[in-house]
Design a protein around this motif. Structure first.
Motif, mmCIF file in Angstrom:
data_model
loop_
_atom_site.group_PDB
_atom_site.id
_atom_site.type_symbol
_atom_site.label_atom_id
_atom_site.label_comp_id
_atom_site.label_asym_id
_atom_site.label_seq_id
_atom_site.Cartn_x
_atom_site.Cartn_y
_atom_site.Cartn_z
ATOM 1 N N ARG A 89 0.817 -1.422 0.095
ATOM 2 C CA ARG A 89 -0.092 -0.042 0.012
ATOM 3 C C ARG A 89 0.708 1.338 0.024
ATOM 4 O O ARG A 89 1.576 1.452 1.029
ATOM 5 C CB ARG A 89 -0.803 -0.265 1.138
ATOM 6 C CG ARG A 89 -1.976 1.179 1.221
ATOM 7 C CD ARG A 89 -2.740 0.892 2.693
ATOM 8 N NE ARG A 89 -3.669 1.904 2.872
ATOM 9 C CZ ARG A 89 -4.956 2.228 2.314
ATOM 10 N NH1 ARG A 89 -5.372 0.787 1.705
ATOM 11 N NH2 ARG A 89 -5.819 3.010 2.592
ATOM 12 N N THR A 90 0.724 1.945 -1.200
ATOM 13 C CA THR A 90 1.955 3.111 -1.370
ATOM 14 C C THR A 90 1.331 4.295 -1.791
ATOM 15 O O THR A 90 0.088 4.178 -2.324
ATOM 16 C CB THR A 90 3.123 2.331 -2.302
ATOM 17 O OG1 THR A 90 4.331 3.446 -2.169
ATOM 18 C CG2 THR A 90 2.579 2.058 -3.463
ATOM 19 N N GLU A 123 2.991 6.124 -4.350
ATOM 20 C CA GLU A 123 3.530 6.254 -6.123
ATOM 21 C C GLU A 123 3.192 4.731 -6.786
ATOM 22 O O GLU A 123 3.768 4.022 -6.209
ATOM 23 C CB GLU A 123 4.762 6.809 -6.156
ATOM 24 C CG GLU A 123 5.092 8.205 -5.704
ATOM 25 C CD GLU A 123 6.339 8.631 -5.750
ATOM 26 O OE1 GLU A 123 7.007 8.299 -7.190
ATOM 27 O OE2 GLU A 123 6.748 9.213 -5.075
ATOM 28 N N HIS A 124 2.347 4.844 -7.656
ATOM 29 C CA HIS A 124 2.452 3.501 -8.654
ATOM 30 C C HIS A 124 3.706 2.841 -8.933
ATOM 31 O O HIS A 124 3.902 1.750 -8.966
ATOM 32 C CB HIS A 124 1.261 3.703 -9.416
ATOM 33 C CG HIS A 124 0.755 2.417 -10.179
ATOM 34 N ND1 HIS A 124 -0.132 1.644 -9.408
ATOM 35 C CD2 HIS A 124 1.130 1.818 -11.161
ATOM 36 C CE1 HIS A 124 -0.221 0.468 -10.331
ATOM 37 N NE2 HIS A 124 0.428 0.614 -11.345
ATOM 38 N N ASN A 157 -0.988 -4.972 -5.551
ATOM 39 C CA ASN A 157 -1.368 -3.748 -5.130
ATOM 40 C C ASN A 157 -2.252 -3.636 -4.224
ATOM 41 O O ASN A 157 -3.531 -3.842 -4.560
ATOM 42 C CB ASN A 157 -1.508 -2.784 -6.598
ATOM 43 C CG ASN A 157 -2.077 -1.475 -6.110
ATOM 44 O OD1 ASN A 157 -1.876 -0.982 -5.101
ATOM 45 N ND2 ASN A 157 -2.383 -0.747 -7.015
ATOM 46 N N SER A 175 -2.535 2.156 -4.599
ATOM 47 C CA SER A 175 -1.309 3.139 -4.890
ATOM 48 C C SER A 175 -2.406 4.461 -5.493
ATOM 49 O O SER A 175 -3.613 4.457 -5.374
ATOM 50 C CB SER A 175 -0.401 2.776 -6.082
ATOM 51 O OG SER A 175 -1.355 2.658 -7.326
ATOM 52 N N ASP A 176 -1.433 5.772 -5.722
ATOM 53 C CA ASP A 176 -2.106 6.703 -6.063
ATOM 54 C C ASP A 176 -3.090 6.663 -7.423
ATOM 55 O O ASP A 176 -3.979 7.434 -7.830
ATOM 56 C CB ASP A 176 -1.298 7.683 -6.360
ATOM 57 C CG ASP A 176 0.083 7.692 -7.367
ATOM 58 O OD1 ASP A 176 0.058 6.628 -7.686
ATOM 59 O OD2 ASP A 176 0.758 8.521 -7.714
ATOM 60 N N ASN A 204 -7.963 6.751 -7.767
ATOM 61 C CA ASN A 204 -7.527 5.312 -8.004
ATOM 62 C C ASN A 204 -8.774 4.480 -7.725
ATOM 63 O O ASN A 204 -8.763 3.513 -8.698
ATOM 64 C CB ASN A 204 -6.481 4.985 -6.842
ATOM 65 C CG ASN A 204 -6.830 5.464 -5.449
ATOM 66 O OD1 ASN A 204 -8.061 5.740 -5.439
ATOM 67 N ND2 ASN A 204 -6.108 5.268 -4.441
#
Length: 330
Positions: free
Chosen positions: A119-120, A122-123, A139, A142-143, A178
């Motif tokens: 879980r971030t 930036e993709h 994923n 992400s953003d 997203n």
């Protein structure tokens, strides 16, 4: 177990029904693969502890650069139901937060684990990890994409309506979020008809729209875009609301609230929708902002079913990706 080198892995299936090595976005899933995942999630919801034999003793890593409730708990619980351990790590607990590169972290984690959910912000972080990881990367947000949420959304809609193909949905709010990006791809893969109502400042990526339309030519779905929320919800089976100010856009809070004010999902807006239309929300919700408490707590809202479905869909994703990766490595 001998794992294939990164160059031998594929980010997306070459043929319908094939499981991808990584799940970075809904578009990685061919339509038949997506249907199979939903079928598996439905079966796991009925019999949650019946799928552990093949994966017992494995470990899933969960890396969180963002706070989380549903994603963190659903992934950990899904791993446990598969007989696997879940190691949950925050960025500050990793050398990633102290200068180690994303690629180096991914190489090390994939030598210990059977899959890594991330879980971030930036993709690109996920893409870089997937380039070097010896195990599946999932994923967890992400953003740019939120595939795990869209799977739960689809399962909730299929449970309620009995089918997905031909359903009409309206996404009301930020067309570039997203959640919207992933829901667009999910509608495309399942033959749904989606209308995105958003201000011009928050438009959906044209490339994603083109990709969705190409898929919809095969599945029978469609997508249209408008700035008028009332037009979007007319004829809709489902109306999707989402938080206006995500955690990585808090510096834009005042502007976003001003631009999105007329996109609130409330009784006034729903008066333009069919009487049997349901409401979706990925949660967390800011009550009184993008959705009213009356709607969120009302009988038409599927938000709580969506949240509950994060568990069986996460379980289905982990089972499918890890099983396929092990089969390829055998």
């Amino acid at each position: 177990m001998t794992r294939p080198p990164p160059a031998a892995r594929r980010a997306a299936p070459a043929a319908d029904g094939e499981v991808p090595y990584h799940l970075l976005r809904v578009g990685d899933l061919a339509p038949e693969t997506l249907r199979t995942l939903l079928d598996r999630a439905e079966a796991m919801k009925r019999e949650p502890l019946g799928w552990a034999d093949g994966l017992r003793g494995g470990t899933v890593g969960c890396v969180f650069e963002k706070p989380s409730t549903r994603t963190r708990v659903s992934l950990a619980a899904a791993a446990q139901r598969l007989g696997m351990a879940a190691v949950v790590l925050n960025r500050d607990e990793l050398q990633l937060g102290h200068g180690e590169t994303v690629a180096d972290t991914a190489r090390v984690l994939s030598s210990y684990l059977d899959a890594v959910a991330v879980r971030t912000f930036e993709h690109r972080v996920l893409e870089r990890m997937a380039e070097v990881s010896a195990v599946p990367i999932v994923n967890a947000l992400s953003d740019s994409h939120h595939p795990c949420q869209s799977l739960a959304d689809l399962l909730a809609l299929r449970e309620h309506f009995g089918t997905l193909k031909g359903l009409r949905a309206a996404f009301v709010g930020d067309g570039g979020s997203n959640t919207c990006n992933s829901f667009l791809s999910a509608c495309a893969a399942t033959g749904m008809h989606l209308t995105i109502a958003r201000p011009a400042a928050y438009a959906t990526d044209p490339g994603l729209l083109d990709e969705a339309r190409e898929t919809m030519r095969r599945t029978g779905g469609s997508v249209s875009v408008t700035e008028e929320p009332e037009d979007a919800v007319r004829g809709a089976h489902a109306v999707y609301a989402e938080v206006w100010v995500p955690m990585d856009r808090r510096d834009e809070a005042d502007e976003r609230r001003r631009r999105l004010a007329r996109y609130r999902v409330d009784d006034r807006l729903l008066a333009h929708a069919p009487g049997d239309a349901v409401v979706l929300h990925c949660l967390p919700a800011v009550r009184g902002e993008e959705i009213t408490s009356e709607v969120l707590d009302g009988p038409r809202c599927l938000a709580w079913r969506q949240a509950a479905n994060r568990l069986p869909t996460a379980q289905a994703v982990l089972h499918a990706l890890i099983t396929a990766a092990r089969r390829r490595a055998a």
